[in-house]
Design a protein around this motif. Structure first.
Motif, PDB file in Angstrom:
ATOM      1  N   LEU A 255      11.466 115.140 -39.053  1.00 23.62           N
ATOM      2  CA  LEU A 255      11.201 116.003 -37.899  1.00 23.62           C
ATOM      3  C   LEU A 255      11.426 117.455 -38.309  1.00 23.62           C
ATOM      4  N   ARG A 256      10.786 118.355 -37.580  1.00 21.81           N
ATOM      5  CA  ARG A 256      11.024 119.795 -37.730  1.00 21.81           C
ATOM      6  C   ARG A 256      10.924 120.405 -36.347  1.00 21.81           C
ATOM      7  N   MET A 257      11.944 121.111 -35.936  1.00 24.16           N
ATOM      8  CA  MET A 257      11.955 121.674 -34.578  1.00 24.16           C
ATOM      9  C   MET A 257      12.719 122.999 -34.571  1.00 24.16           C
ATOM     10  N   GLN A 258      12.658 123.669 -33.449  1.00 24.53           N
ATOM     11  CA  GLN A 258      13.446 124.877 -33.260  1.00 24.53           C
ATOM     12  C   GLN A 258      14.928 124.509 -33.257  1.00 24.53           C
ATOM     13  N   ALA A 259      15.731 125.303 -33.950  1.00 23.44           N
ATOM     14  CA  ALA A 259      17.162 125.012 -34.026  1.00 23.44           C
ATOM     15  C   ALA A 259      17.819 125.050 -32.650  1.00 23.44           C
ATOM     16  N   ASP A 260      17.239 125.795 -31.695  1.00 18.57           N
ATOM     17  CA  ASP A 260      17.810 125.873 -30.346  1.00 18.57           C
ATOM     18  C   ASP A 260      17.786 124.531 -29.637  1.00 18.57           C
ATOM     19  N   ASN A 261      16.926 123.611 -30.092  1.00 20.79           N
ATOM     20  CA  ASN A 261      16.810 122.308 -29.435  1.00 20.79           C
ATOM     21  C   ASN A 261      17.786 121.274 -29.990  1.00 20.79           C
ATOM     22  N   LEU A 262      18.658 121.689 -30.898  1.00 16.64           N
ATOM     23  CA  LEU A 262      19.571 120.731 -31.509  1.00 16.64           C
ATOM     24  C   LEU A 262      20.499 120.045 -30.503  1.00 16.64           C
ATOM     25  N   PRO A 263      21.129 120.765 -29.581  1.00 17.70           N
ATOM     26  CA  PRO A 263      22.010 120.070 -28.635  1.00 17.70           C
ATOM     27  C   PRO A 263      21.287 119.018 -27.803  1.00 17.70           C
ATOM     28  N   LEU A 264      20.064 119.363 -27.347  1.00 19.84           N
ATOM     29  CA  LEU A 264      19.292 118.390 -26.578  1.00 19.84           C
ATOM     30  C   LEU A 264      18.932 117.184 -27.432  1.00 19.84           C
ATOM     31  N   PHE A 265      18.559 117.429 -28.682  1.00 15.12           N
ATOM     32  CA  PHE A 265      18.233 116.314 -29.576  1.00 15.12           C
ATOM     33  C   PHE A 265      19.462 115.460 -29.851  1.00 15.12           C
ATOM     34  N   ALA A 266      20.639 116.093 -29.938  1.00 15.97           N
ATOM     35  CA  ALA A 266      21.866 115.343 -30.192  1.00 15.97           C
ATOM     36  C   ALA A 266      22.158 114.386 -29.049  1.00 15.97           C
TER      37      ALA A 266
END
Length: 435
Positions: free
Chosen positions: A178-189
């Motif tokens: 996957l590759r995404m905006q780092a700002d979406n990390l908490p939601l992905f977690a």
């Protein structure tokens, strides 16, 4: 020595058909041992090609890395094993995992994992642009195109992540990238940590790589990642070199299993002169000469064999005319029989008398191995018939047969009759004549 050039275009991406010269790249050049020989962070294609030329490098293998979010990860559960059947079933196996028309998507097949085949799906037009961007470089030829996130080292469990400026690249233990905006990390977690109904709640290990500056800048997000659910355990690992060098190192060490997008209609056709090309005319002439020589040798062999067969047939025809009653002589022993008959005729003149017959019989008796086991009981000679009759005894019939055959090989007529097998040997009557 084989060199590899890892090239990663930087945003904003230029149109390769309109103004490819303005596109900037980060790049790293590896030698065969995996050591970085040169690298750059924002260079044009011309600058990279000049670096290759200055180092007298040619035919370098170019590996292009495209953003991981442009190639979607899919799993294809296909029971077939033959490549042809797998390719036929591939679109139907991943169609429901792709958000656009399957006919507008290019599918690339990867390795077979526990859950099925790894598949990369990318828009056809976008794949065409990427291939055009990485093709036709001086001193380098395109070898493969990979989604950049798929080159992360595959973790044994949990997730592997790498901060890349404003983005984060990720790869799971099953090979999903996957590759995404780092700002979406908490939601992905939170999504990652949510267990299924049958899953036992356990800690999810995450290895987070990145430059020290990126890790420091993203500390708030990293804290949210590890504390979003209480199940995610983050291990931070600063990089001592660039993200691209980290991906290239992982690929050289075979720590990842990326899917090469250059398949099917986008497969790479290696062009270039074969090292044997200058020798092809000579190889063709040599091959033609070998075929002609082989045909000539075979033809001569067949001709000479036919001639030999004809001569043998003629010799046997002449012998049959002279000795029509002799059925034991054939083409293989006719020469030896005639030589024996000539020796007999030369030793006795016109007739084979008692002395001559006794001489040949005694000579063959002396040649027998273990001749002491053979005894003559009586000897009779008939002048009218020209026959010598010997009442003979031996410890086995084999010795009698050898004596008879020896006389026959000398051109004489020799027969054994009235053979009686006894407990201590065999006895019989040997009749010898001049034939």
């Amino acid at each position: 020595m084989s060199y590899r050039l890892y090239v990663r275009p930087l945003a904003p991406f230029a149109d390769p058909d309109q103004n490819p010269e303005v596109q900037l790249y980060s790049w790293v050049l590896h030698d065969a041992s995996g050591d970085a020989q040169a690298h750059g962070s924002a260079d044009t294609r011309d600058a990279i090609e000049q670096t290759l030329a200055q180092n007298s490098l040619d035919k370098v293998l170019l590996i292009g890395l495209v953003p991981g979010d442009e190639a979607a990860f899919c799993l294809a559960d296909i029971p077939a094993k033959q490549s042809r059947f797998i390719q036929q079933a591939l679109p139907y196996a991943v169609e429901e995992q792709i958000a656009q028309d399957i006919e507008t998507v290019h599918l690339a097949l990867g390795r077979h994992a526990a859950d099925g085949y790894l598949v990369a799906a990318i828009d056809l037009n976008q794949m065409q642009r990427w291939q055009t961007l990485f093709s036709g470089w001086l001193h380098a030829r395109l070898d493969a195109i990979y989604p950049d996130a798929s080159l992360l080292p595959a973790p044994e469990s949990g997730w592997m992540m790498c901060l890349d400026g404003e983005f984060v690249m990720m790869q799971s233990q099953r090979g999903e990238w996957l590759r995404m905006q780092a700002d979406n990390l908490p939601l992905f977690a939170m999504t990652m940590a949510a267990p299924s109904s049958e899953e036992v709640i356990a800690e999810i290990p995450v290895q987070l790589y990145g430059l020290e500056s990126d890790i420091e800048n993203q500390q708030p997000l990293i804290s949210e990642l590890s504390g979003a659910s209480g199940r995610v355990s983050v291990q931070q690992k600063p990089l001592e070199f660039s993200v691209l060098e980290f991906l290239a190192w992982s690929h050289h060490q075979h720590l990842c299993h990326p899917v090469n997008l250059c398949q099917g209609a986008f497969s790479i056709k290696v062009s270039g002169a074969s090292p044997l090309k200058p020798w092809r005319p000579l190889i063709a002439v040599a091959s033609l000469w070998f075929v002609i020589q082989l045909g000539l040798e075979v033809g001569l062999g067949v001709y000479h064999q036919q001639q030999a067969d004809d001569l043998q047939a003629q010799a046997m025809a002449i012998y049959r005319q002279a000795f029509p009653s002799d059925q034991r002589t054939h083409a293989g022993n006719v020469r030896r029989v005639i030589e024996g008959q000539l020796r007999v005729a030369g030793s006795q003149g016109l007739d084979v008398d008692f002395i001559t017959l006794m001489k040949f019989t005694g000579d063959q008796y002396g040649r027998l191995p273990g001749s002491g086991a053979v005894t003559f009981n009586s000897i009779n000679y008939s002048r009218n018939r020209g026959e010598l009759v010997v009442d003979i005894r031996a410890d086995s019939y084999d010795r009698l047969s050898r004596l008879r055959n020896g006389l026959a090989n000398q051109g004489l007529q020799a027969q054994i009759g009235s053979v009686v097998n006894e407990s201590n040997g065999a006895r019989g009557r040997l009749t010898v004549s001049g034939g």
